[in-house]
Motif scaffolding. Structure first.
Motif, PDB file in Angstrom:
ATOM      1  N   MET A   1      43.845  49.807  41.866  1.00 16.18           N
ATOM      2  CA  MET A   1      43.331  49.191  40.802  1.00 16.18           C
ATOM      3  C   MET A   1      43.527  47.727  41.099  1.00 16.18           C
ATOM      4  N   GLY A   2      42.364  47.178  40.745  1.00 17.24           N
ATOM      5  CA  GLY A   2      42.273  45.511  40.893  1.00 17.24           C
ATOM      6  C   GLY A   2      41.902  44.746  39.932  1.00 17.24           C
ATOM      7  N   TRP A   3      41.955  43.387  40.118  1.00 22.94           N
ATOM      8  CA  TRP A   3      41.206  42.247  39.258  1.00 22.94           C
ATOM      9  C   TRP A   3      40.367  41.476  39.930  1.00 22.94           C
ATOM     10  N   PHE A   4      39.132  41.390  39.623  1.00 32.57           N
ATOM     11  CA  PHE A   4      38.106  40.695  40.400  1.00 32.57           C
ATOM     12  C   PHE A   4      37.757  39.552  39.582  1.00 32.57           C
ATOM     13  N   ARG A   5      37.259  38.604  39.911  1.00 40.02           N
ATOM     14  CA  ARG A   5      36.446  37.511  39.046  1.00 40.02           C
ATOM     15  C   ARG A   5      35.087  36.954  39.663  1.00 40.02           C
ATOM     16  N   GLN A   6      34.304  36.366  38.712  1.00 40.86           N
ATOM     17  CA  GLN A   6      32.915  35.878  39.061  1.00 40.86           C
ATOM     18  C   GLN A   6      32.769  34.530  38.469  1.00 40.86           C
ATOM     19  N   ALA A   7      32.890  33.663  39.034  1.00 43.06           N
ATOM     20  CA  ALA A   7      32.317  32.295  38.351  1.00 43.06           C
ATOM     21  C   ALA A   7      30.995  32.108  38.454  1.00 43.06           C
TER      22      ALA A   7
ATOM     23  N   ASP B   1      40.134  28.485  37.739  1.00 43.29           N
ATOM     24  CA  ASP B   1      40.210  29.967  37.508  1.00 43.29           C
ATOM     25  C   ASP B   1      39.310  30.341  36.445  1.00 43.29           C
ATOM     26  N   THR B   2      38.346  29.448  35.917  1.00 45.36           N
ATOM     27  CA  THR B   2      37.401  29.818  34.866  1.00 45.36           C
ATOM     28  C   THR B   2      36.492  30.693  35.592  1.00 45.36           C
ATOM     29  N   ALA B   3      36.167  31.916  35.036  1.00 46.04           N
ATOM     30  CA  ALA B   3      35.460  33.105  35.524  1.00 46.04           C
ATOM     31  C   ALA B   3      35.292  34.275  34.537  1.00 46.04           C
TER      32      ALA B   3
ATOM     33  N   THR C   1      38.539  30.980  30.277  1.00 43.00           N
ATOM     34  CA  THR C   1      37.780  29.737  30.536  1.00 43.00           C
ATOM     35  C   THR C   1      39.057  28.707  30.325  1.00 43.00           C
ATOM     36  N   VAL C   2      39.335  27.706  31.330  1.00 42.77           N
ATOM     37  CA  VAL C   2      40.313  26.816  31.534  1.00 42.77           C
ATOM     38  C   VAL C   2      39.811  25.306  31.324  1.00 42.77           C
TER      39      VAL C   2
ATOM     40  N   ALA D   1      44.270  23.602  30.917  1.00 46.66           N
ATOM     41  CA  ALA D   1      45.093  23.619  32.159  1.00 46.66           C
ATOM     42  C   ALA D   1      46.552  23.844  32.054  1.00 46.66           C
ATOM     43  N   GLY D   2      47.180  24.490  33.069  1.00 47.94           N
ATOM     44  CA  GLY D   2      48.743  24.727  32.747  1.00 47.94           C
ATOM     45  C   GLY D   2      49.160  25.616  31.861  1.00 47.94           C
ATOM     46  N   GLY D   3      48.151  26.404  31.223  1.00 50.62           N
ATOM     47  CA  GLY D   3      48.574  27.343  29.998  1.00 50.62           C
ATOM     48  C   GLY D   3      48.460  28.612  30.966  1.00 50.62           C
ATOM     49  N   SER D   4      48.629  30.015  29.920  1.00 50.59           N
ATOM     50  CA  SER D   4      48.980  31.190  30.621  1.00 50.59           C
ATOM     51  C   SER D   4      48.126  31.999  29.892  1.00 50.59           C
ATOM     52  N   LEU D   5      47.647  33.259  30.367  1.00 47.38           N
ATOM     53  CA  LEU D   5      47.053  34.436  29.807  1.00 47.38           C
ATOM     54  C   LEU D   5      47.342  35.579  30.350  1.00 47.38           C
ATOM     55  N   ARG D   6      47.232  36.804  29.800  1.00 52.85           N
ATOM     56  CA  ARG D   6      47.688  37.977  30.217  1.00 52.85           C
ATOM     57  C   ARG D   6      46.557  39.076  30.000  1.00 52.85           C
ATOM     58  N   LEU D   7      45.812  39.269  30.896  1.00 50.68           N
ATOM     59  CA  LEU D   7      44.925  40.366  31.018  1.00 50.68           C
ATOM     60  C   LEU D   7      45.332  41.758  30.861  1.00 50.68           C
ATOM     61  N   ALA D   8      44.842  42.755  30.327  1.00 51.44           N
ATOM     62  CA  ALA D   8      45.122  44.047  30.254  1.00 51.44           C
ATOM     63  C   ALA D   8      43.874  44.898  30.492  1.00 51.44           C
ATOM     64  N   CYS D   9      43.967  46.085  31.176  1.00 51.17           N
ATOM     65  CA  CYS D   9      42.776  46.798  31.540  1.00 51.17           C
ATOM     66  C   CYS D   9      43.471  48.295  31.245  1.00 51.17           C
ATOM     67  N   VAL D  10      43.022  48.900  30.347  1.00 46.30           N
ATOM     68  CA  VAL D  10      43.455  50.509  30.185  1.00 46.30           C
ATOM     69  C   VAL D  10      42.339  51.525  30.850  1.00 46.30           C
ATOM     70  N   ALA D  11      42.817  52.314  31.596  1.00 47.90           N
ATOM     71  CA  ALA D  11      41.953  53.299  32.322  1.00 47.90           C
ATOM     72  C   ALA D  11      42.089  54.515  31.601  1.00 47.90           C
ATOM     73  N   SER D  12      40.978  55.288  31.604  1.00 48.13           N
ATOM     74  CA  SER D  12      41.037  56.762  31.193  1.00 48.13           C
ATOM     75  C   SER D  12      41.912  57.972  31.809  1.00 48.13           C
ATOM     76  N   ARG D  13      42.139  57.450  32.702  1.00 48.59           N
ATOM     77  CA  ARG D  13      43.007  58.402  33.843  1.00 48.59           C
ATOM     78  C   ARG D  13      43.661  57.655  34.862  1.00 48.59           C
ATOM     79  N   ILE D  14      44.644  58.694  35.363  1.00 51.87           N
ATOM     80  CA  ILE D  14      45.368  57.707  36.438  1.00 51.87           C
ATOM     81  C   ILE D  14      44.463  57.674  37.705  1.00 51.87           C
TER      82      ILE D  14
END
Length: 119
Positions: A31-37, A87-89, A116-117, A14-27
């Protein structure tokens, strides 16, 4: 067709940081980020619409998460700071080639990456 590949998940305290990346095959238009716990419905965390003209965040992450995209690399990012156990999901990247300023079909999805946090 759009292929999406996420990376950057992991385990942090808790209190830490992460960076997610998502590479798409084309423009893509949107775009968005979703999560499911476990035991919960999938929710939209953040999204970019109309090629970047508009960004939205769910209330619980405002001020902590930042969504951005690099159009030259067809890559979407989610910088997550001040992480909390709730935020764990599994985080999913989604995108679509159509959409407007306020809507996106999100017809394409990545495989998901676990965040996982711990307290």
């Amino acid at each position: 067709q759009v292929q999406l590949v996420e990376s950057g998940g992991g385990s942090v305290q808790a209190g830490g940081s992460l960076r997610l990346a998502c590479v798409a095959s084309r423009i893509t238009s949107c775009m968005g980020w979703f999560r499911q716990a476990p035991g919960k419905e999938r929710e939209r965390v953040a999204a970019i619409y109309a090629g970047g003209a508009r960004t939205v965040y769910t209330d619980s992450v405002k001020g902590r998460f930042t969504i951005s995209r690099d159009n030259a690399k067809n890559t979407l990012y989610l910088q997550m700071n001040s992480l909390k156990p709730e935020d764990t999901a599994v985080y999913y990247c989604a995108a679509d080639g159509t959409g407007g300023y306020t809507w996106c079909p999100f017809g394409y999805w990545g495989q998901g990456t676990q965040v996982t946090v711990s307290s």
